[in-house]
Write an enzyme that holds these catalytic residues in place. Sequence first.
Site, PDB file in Angstrom:
ATOM      1  N   GLU A 270      22.201  68.079  -5.038  1.00  0.00           N
ATOM      2  CA  GLU A 270      21.218  67.314  -4.249  1.00  0.00           C
ATOM      3  C   GLU A 270      20.198  68.229  -3.586  1.00  0.00           C
ATOM      4  O   GLU A 270      19.734  67.978  -2.472  1.00  0.00           O
ATOM      5  CB  GLU A 270      21.919  66.421  -3.226  1.00  0.00           C
ATOM      6  CG  GLU A 270      22.684  65.269  -3.879  1.00  0.00           C
ATOM      7  CD  GLU A 270      23.109  64.204  -2.909  1.00  0.00           C
ATOM      8  OE1 GLU A 270      22.328  63.907  -1.980  1.00  0.00           O
ATOM      9  OE2 GLU A 270      24.213  63.662  -3.084  1.00  0.00           O
TER      10      GLU A 270
ATOM     11  N   ILE B  93      26.784  65.511 -14.375  1.00  0.00           N
ATOM     12  CA  ILE B  93      26.756  64.164 -13.819  1.00  0.00           C
ATOM     13  C   ILE B  93      28.118  63.841 -13.199  1.00  0.00           C
ATOM     14  O   ILE B  93      29.129  63.752 -13.902  1.00  0.00           O
ATOM     15  CB  ILE B  93      26.381  63.124 -14.893  1.00  0.00           C
ATOM     16  CG1 ILE B  93      25.032  63.492 -15.517  1.00  0.00           C
ATOM     17  CG2 ILE B  93      26.343  61.728 -14.280  1.00  0.00           C
ATOM     18  CD1 ILE B  93      23.893  63.679 -14.535  1.00  0.00           C
TER      19      ILE B  93
ATOM     20  N   GLY C 247      43.966  86.102   6.022  1.00  0.00           N
ATOM     21  CA  GLY C 247      44.361  87.272   5.251  1.00  0.00           C
ATOM     22  C   GLY C 247      44.753  86.893   3.831  1.00  0.00           C
ATOM     23  O   GLY C 247      44.103  86.048   3.191  1.00  0.00           O
TER      24      GLY C 247
ATOM     25  N   ALA D  56      22.568  59.602 -12.572  1.00  0.00           N
ATOM     26  CA  ALA D  56      22.294  60.527 -13.676  1.00  0.00           C
ATOM     27  C   ALA D  56      20.850  61.015 -13.610  1.00  0.00           C
ATOM     28  O   ALA D  56      19.936  60.380 -14.149  1.00  0.00           O
ATOM     29  CB  ALA D  56      22.575  59.854 -15.012  1.00  0.00           C
TER      30      ALA D  56
END
Length: 389
Positions: free
Chosen positions: A371, A166, A347, A133
């Site tokens: 990151e 997070i 396609g 976190a």
Amino acid sequence: MADHSFLDWPFLSEAHHDLAGHVRGFAEESFGSGGFLHHGDIDAECRDILAGLADAGITRYAVPVAYGGATETLDVRSLCLVREHLAYRSGLADFVFAMQGLGSGTISLFGSDAQKSAYLPDVAAGKKIAAFALTEPDAGSDVSALALSAQRDGDGFVLNGEKTFISNGGIADFYVVFARTGEAPGARGISAFIVDADNPGLKTAERIETIAPHPLARLAFTDCHVDEDALIGEAGSGFKYAMSTLDVFRSTVAAAALGFARRALDEALGRAQSRQLFGGTLSDLQGVQSQLADMALNIDASALLIYRAAWAKDSGAPRVTREAAMAKLFSTETAQTAIDTAVQIFGGLGVTKGSVPEALYREIRALRIYEGASEVQKLVIAKQILGGG
């Protein structure tokens, strides 16, 4: 099938070769060709994948051997190989493994023996889901701007503020949380804490849905008390710990992108060699041949950058900031291009929901952001070369 000759490069040992084969076999058996299809309950799917990874012994590579892991220290080459081969078959499986490593990485690198003993064996066994976190609403790439506070309070700290985007938010058993303790301005006043998910001061404020389904959440900390022993390492060293953790795991993001790119190339090759038009196949067209060549070239260049960075870290380099930034920047950007090319070769089928190219297109996009966004990686590289680092 994907070219595996890179496993014979001098960057990698026989043990790495065996690991790659083991993970490749596990992923093929577990996910087959349908690993990018999801069926509603992503949280439950993540838990099921984690159980499978643990049963196969793959989660053991996320922690050191002293705490139930597979290698003496975090072996970056092993982490990269696992992520590459999981990503080839399933973006969600790559995510689940990656977060076991990143979420507990700061504990592995800087935690006390007691902290390591309390959390890492369960991470290795798949019994605890880990989370990292760091990001906040106003602090993403600029980590030094984070505002979540941790004030000393008797025998511990009280956390107040928010985290957002997070990974594993809402399903994690614990979070490694970075908060401002104020020892000094900016980056020098940040500390790292372990916060258990059942702490009454921690709430999942919002689940966040993204184009590639993953558990993601905004977390709210309201008078969230943690004991002194929740502090990882030294107070005020959290920024250094976060950057060192990312230094290890940033190369693995590139490896996941490499896995996606290899799958895109294989899908494109299959389509180009089977699609009939103008009296031949797509692969007979020089323009398509040029596209396939570019994909193969960038895949090999990505692998060289990734395993150079991983080898350097495993060989004792204290930091591989420059090498890891180069690997992540190049690999995620070129994987995006390779996947876009695969979509074009397919396609209309390439943008059809449920097709592999369509799923890869959604999976790759976030890797250019999390990151450290690509633009930030360029700043990191420039700072390194300008400073002689």
